[in-house]
Design a protein around this motif. Sequence first.
Motif, short mmCIF file in Angstrom:
data_model
loop_
_atom_site.label_atom_id
_atom_site.label_comp_id
_atom_site.label_asym_id
_atom_site.label_seq_id
_atom_site.Cartn_x
_atom_site.Cartn_y
_atom_site.Cartn_z
N MET A 1 -15.81 -27.57 49.21
CA MET A 1 -14.60 -26.97 49.94
C MET A 1 -14.47 -25.81 49.71
O MET A 1 -14.52 -25.05 48.49
N GLU A 2 -14.02 -24.92 50.77
CA GLU A 2 -13.73 -23.45 50.73
C GLU A 2 -12.42 -23.44 50.59
O GLU A 2 -11.52 -24.13 50.76
N ARG A 3 -11.99 -22.32 49.53
CA ARG A 3 -10.47 -22.14 49.28
C ARG A 3 -9.79 -21.69 50.35
O ARG A 3 -10.06 -20.60 51.26
N TYR A 4 -8.69 -22.27 50.67
CA TYR A 4 -7.58 -21.78 51.76
C TYR A 4 -7.07 -20.85 51.29
O TYR A 4 -6.29 -20.66 50.20
N LYS A 5 -6.83 -19.72 52.16
CA LYS A 5 -6.20 -18.47 51.60
C LYS A 5 -4.74 -18.53 52.42
O LYS A 5 -4.94 -18.53 53.73
N LEU A 6 -3.70 -18.54 51.78
CA LEU A 6 -2.36 -18.47 52.54
C LEU A 6 -2.34 -17.20 53.32
O LEU A 6 -2.53 -16.39 52.97
N THR A 7 -1.82 -17.53 54.50
CA THR A 7 -1.46 -16.43 55.25
C THR A 7 -0.29 -15.63 54.96
O THR A 7 0.58 -16.33 54.10
N LEU A 8 0.21 -14.35 55.55
CA LEU A 8 1.40 -13.69 54.83
C LEU A 8 2.54 -14.56 55.62
O LEU A 8 3.54 -14.70 54.80
N ASP A 9 2.39 -15.17 56.73
CA ASP A 9 3.27 -16.04 57.49
C ASP A 9 3.79 -17.14 56.61
O ASP A 9 4.89 -17.38 56.35
N GLU A 10 2.76 -17.88 56.19
CA GLU A 10 2.98 -18.81 55.46
C GLU A 10 3.65 -18.65 54.08
O GLU A 10 4.67 -19.30 53.62
#
Length: 353
Positions: free
Chosen positions: A80-89
């Motif tokens: 699994m690739e690490r999900y990177k939170l968007t600034l909007d999130e």
Amino acid sequence: MELSDRKKHILKTVVDAYIASGEPVSSKYLTDKLDFGLSSATIRNEMSDLESMGYLEHLHTSSGRVPTNSGYREYVGNLMERYKLTLDEILVMNSLLKEKLNEFNNIFSETTHLLSKLTNYTAVTVSKKPKRGFIRKFECVFVDPLSFLLVMITSDSHVKTRHVHTDAELSPDVVMSINRILNDYLANTEIGSLSFDKIMFMEQSLGGFRDLIGPILRIVYEVISQLSEYELNVDGISNLLEYPEFSDAVRARELVKLIEEKQELIEKMTYDPQKRLNVYIGTEDGRLDGASFIVRPFNMESGVTGAVGLIGPKRMDYSRAIAKLDYITARITSGDSEDDMEERIRNERKEDF
């Protein structure tokens, strides 16, 4: 047989596709939709190997394949690739957290509600606040020459009773002496501050019954440790019913039963507090048929310990769910400002998962 890089790539792609669509994934889908640079025959053979290795399975004879518990476990642990939170999130979570987490008394119930809302899974928090407990008063009651009742009134006004046995014969006068010594030396005293000298004085005062001090102290430790109990919060159970995996009434009922059995849920969440993340997948746990449970332990500077968790279908979006779990856990435990947390997320994007 070890997983080759090609098999890992195909397994990851199958899991990603199944998480996104909820539909079994066929070799034709992989050939038509994705640029593998492999023939359809090669992909079929690789998927067949993955099935024989226990990572994929057929739901029906003519269908494509779906991940097994082992397939999900390999995916979460290694692919699994690490999900990177968007600034909007981040901004959305911060706006929700800002108003909700100001009062400590509500922090965990609000965290549970927010996580459920942000992920559309069932959210669970368990917390344990340290209590500086002590025994307010001791009362010893003679039973017979070889035993007496030890009655303890705790600092939170609960009454605890234990039966104490001895090899040496007791008399009512001896039991009265034990009662006096315990109240003189142990009553209203935090057990952590009990000095070795005080224990020695107690033993000397009891003379021939000095061997009772060890068992009595163990009882007192046990009673005080029980003053600090876990608090459990659950939110969003109905979210699970939106997923087709839980349209089966028996499966849904079993999962809801697990959630309602608070003690078992607490044990799962506190099983290994040293790990950064605990993941339970499907029936490898015995009670989570069709579901997965991810748990993030935490320690707060105030001494509060516990864990935050999410329960969802086995095809839950692990990477995104873990990212949100980590972010909110960091917010409630670190005390960082919104700007600090946003900067931390930017820095973490430079690191590997």
